[in-house]
Design an enzyme around this catalytic site. Structure first.
Site, short mmCIF file in Angstrom:
data_model
loop_
_atom_site.label_atom_id
_atom_site.label_comp_id
_atom_site.label_asym_id
_atom_site.label_seq_id
_atom_site.Cartn_x
_atom_site.Cartn_y
_atom_site.Cartn_z
N GLU A 1 0.93 -1.18 0.04
CA GLU A 1 -0.08 0.20 0.06
C GLU A 1 0.82 1.33 0.08
OE1 GLU A 1 -2.62 -0.06 3.37
OE2 GLU A 1 -3.08 -2.23 2.80
N CYS B 1 3.33 8.46 1.48
CA CYS B 1 3.44 7.33 2.41
C CYS B 1 3.94 6.26 1.85
CB CYS B 1 2.40 7.21 3.53
SG CYS B 1 2.74 5.89 4.55
N CYS C 1 5.33 -7.53 7.33
CA CYS C 1 6.44 -6.86 8.21
C CYS C 1 6.62 -7.88 9.22
CB CYS C 1 5.78 -5.63 8.83
SG CYS C 1 6.88 -4.52 10.05
N CYS D 1 4.40 -5.76 15.67
CA CYS D 1 3.59 -4.95 16.62
C CYS D 1 2.07 -5.39 16.76
CB CYS D 1 3.78 -3.40 16.15
SG CYS D 1 5.73 -2.82 15.92
N CYS E 1 -0.69 -3.60 14.81
CA CYS E 1 -0.69 -3.03 13.41
C CYS E 1 -1.01 -4.09 12.36
CB CYS E 1 0.63 -2.56 13.36
SG CYS E 1 1.30 -2.41 11.66
N CYS F 1 -1.30 1.70 8.10
CA CYS F 1 -0.75 0.81 7.15
C CYS F 1 -1.24 -0.78 6.94
CB CYS F 1 0.86 0.78 7.29
SG CYS F 1 1.27 0.91 8.83
N1 SAH Z 1 8.07 0.04 10.68
C1 SAH Z 1 8.11 1.19 10.97
C2 SAH Z 1 7.31 2.15 9.78
C3 SAH Z 1 5.89 1.68 9.66
S1 SAH Z 1 4.46 2.21 10.26
C4 SAH Z 1 7.83 1.84 12.29
O1 SAH Z 1 7.67 0.96 13.30
O2 SAH Z 1 7.90 2.72 12.59
C5 SAH Z 1 4.42 3.79 10.73
C6 SAH Z 1 3.68 4.17 12.08
O3 SAH Z 1 2.35 3.97 12.13
C7 SAH Z 1 4.23 3.27 13.14
O4 SAH Z 1 4.44 4.26 14.01
C8 SAH Z 1 3.35 2.45 13.43
O5 SAH Z 1 3.14 1.82 14.76
C9 SAH Z 1 1.95 3.20 13.19
N2 SAH Z 1 0.95 2.26 13.06
C10 SAH Z 1 0.76 1.13 12.77
N3 SAH Z 1 -0.58 0.59 12.80
C11 SAH Z 1 -1.16 1.73 13.34
C12 SAH Z 1 -2.69 1.90 13.56
N4 SAH Z 1 -3.52 0.90 13.37
N5 SAH Z 1 -3.13 3.13 13.93
C13 SAH Z 1 -2.17 4.02 14.19
N6 SAH Z 1 -0.79 4.09 13.79
C14 SAH Z 1 -0.63 2.65 13.37
#
Ligand code: SAH
Length: 370
Positions: free
Chosen positions: A110, A123, A130, A134, A137, A353
């Site tokens: 995406e 973005c 990934c 986390c 996510c 994402c």
């Molecule tokens: N792997 C990298 C970049 C990808 S995500 C990182 O961890 O920074 C970019 C940001 O979006 C990260 O801070 C991630 O934790 C956040 N993110 C992921 N899913 C999310 C969600 N459902 N709501 C809000 N932020 C989210």
């Protein structure tokens, strides 16, 4: 030989399989210059080609009118310019466009275009899926399939650029799509080299942000690259016990090692650090966490970017209510921390994402049929 993949930067087309030509966008400027030297061509042709693709938005060698005809043909025999296509897209009323990009092997990632005043930010994803895991996510729910190539990262930028009106330019890039950019650092840096070059997208590194879960050795490698990109570190918790729950890779790394590596980045690049903090209702949004965050960050030159959680179907996490958000903010501000509370732009189109890919079919409109 004609291009089996007939796709300009605006259109989407299917990718022919069994095409052995190299992906042009996977080559660095240096590599392209070497190829041209072997073909008896001067170095400056490489810049001309990059200029055509990124500035003039032309993805067909035959239209590159300042290149000799014979060279255009040789290039066409050796390289494909575009190998991906936009397989679905959704536009939100706040000016956010999200694309699902189909890769030559059938994988999907995406990317998003955000319009805000005169800003045109994109973005971009760095991996299919990934591996960081986390817990809140959507991107990592099925683990990681593979790294994206340099060219696949660049094509997301081209596909999003093609959504702009005439005269508009991309102004900012955030590597915050699917994947962990620092787990695919060489390719990400290769793509960003082109993005910031004059003949590429011409975007200053000061307008490019790399977001990481916090991988210290790769953060140090990024420091050594010596390009002043903005570094955003996804913190999400102010102590190891909570962070290890939310960001499982933290178990092997620890918050202090992440902060130390971030400090080294700041020392070497002089760029203010950003920390990201996804606010999860009842989990990391209490007074206690806010106070701990103040302690952790107040001696550092940082911006804390607080992102109210964007709910993911099937996951048990919720967005905090407005009162909790306001109180969290107050504690941080009173503690002297620079904070930004990010608006949930694009939330109506699953802009967090990994969500569009999972929800595909329910909300996305298919570009391929249109
Ligand atoms: N792997 C990298 C970049 C990808 S995500 C990182 O961890 O920074 C970019 C940001 O979006 C990260 O801070 C991630 O934790 C956040 N993110 C992921 N899913 C999310 C969600 N459902 N709501 C809000 N932020 C989210």
């Amino acid at each position: 030989m004609s291009l089996p993949v007939v796709q300009d930067a605006k259109g989407a087309a299917t990718v022919e399989t069994g095409d052995s030509r190299r992906h042009l966008l996977d080559l660095s400027l240096n590599e392209l210059q070497q190829w041209l030297a072997k073909a008896g061509q001067p170095k400056f042709r490489a810049r001309q080609i990059v200029h055509w693709v990124f500035q003039r938005r032309v993805a067909d060698f035959s239209q590159m009118s300042d290149l000799p005809k014979a060279l255009r043909q040789r290039l066409d025999e050796s390289f494909r310019i575009l190998v991906t296509s936009s397989s679905a897209s959704v536009a939100s009323s706040d000016g956010t466009d999200k694309l699902l990009v189909r890769l030559p092997d059938g994988g999907e990632v995406e990317c998003v275009l955000l319009r805000d005043g005169t800003r045109r930010s994109i973005c971009v994803s760095s991996q299919v899926g990934c591996a960081m895991g986390c817990v809140f996510c959507a991107s990592g729910l099925d683990g990681v399939d593979r790294n994206l190539t340099t060219g696949e990262i660049l094509e997301q930028m081209l596909l999003l650029q093609a959504r702009l009106a005439e005269g508009e330019r991309l102004s900012h890039i955030v590597m915050m799509g699917m994947g962990e950019p620092l787990a695919n650092l060489d390719r990400v840096l290769g793509a960003l080299d082109v993005a910031r070059s004059r003949d590429g997208l011409g975007i200053s590194p000061r307008r490019i942000t790399i977001s990481t879960v916090g991988l210290p050795p790769a953060m140090d490698r990024l420091s050594k690259a010596g390009v002043p990109y903005n570094l955003a570190v996804s913190l999400h918790a102010p102590n190891d016990s909570l962070r290890s729950e939310l960001v499982p890779v933290n178990r092997k790394i620890g918050i202090n090692a992440v902060l130390d590596a971030a400090d080294r980045y700041f020392d070497s690049c002089g760029r203010r650090l950003t920390f990201e903090y996804v606010l999860l209702g009842g989990i990391n949004d209490r007074e206690k966490e806010a106070r701990e965050l103040v302690k952790l960050l107040r001696s550092r030159t940082v911006m804390l970017n607080v992102i109210p959680y964007n709910p993911v179907a099937g996951l048990p996490y919720v967005t905090p209510n407005n009162r909790a958000i306001a109180e969290f903010r107050k504690t941080l501000e009173q503690g002297g921390i620079n904070v930004k509370f990010r608006q949930r732009k694009g939330s109506e189109i699953d802009a967090a994402c990994g969500q569009l890919r999972r929800n595909r079919g329910s909300t996305a409109s298919s570009d391929r049929d249109s």
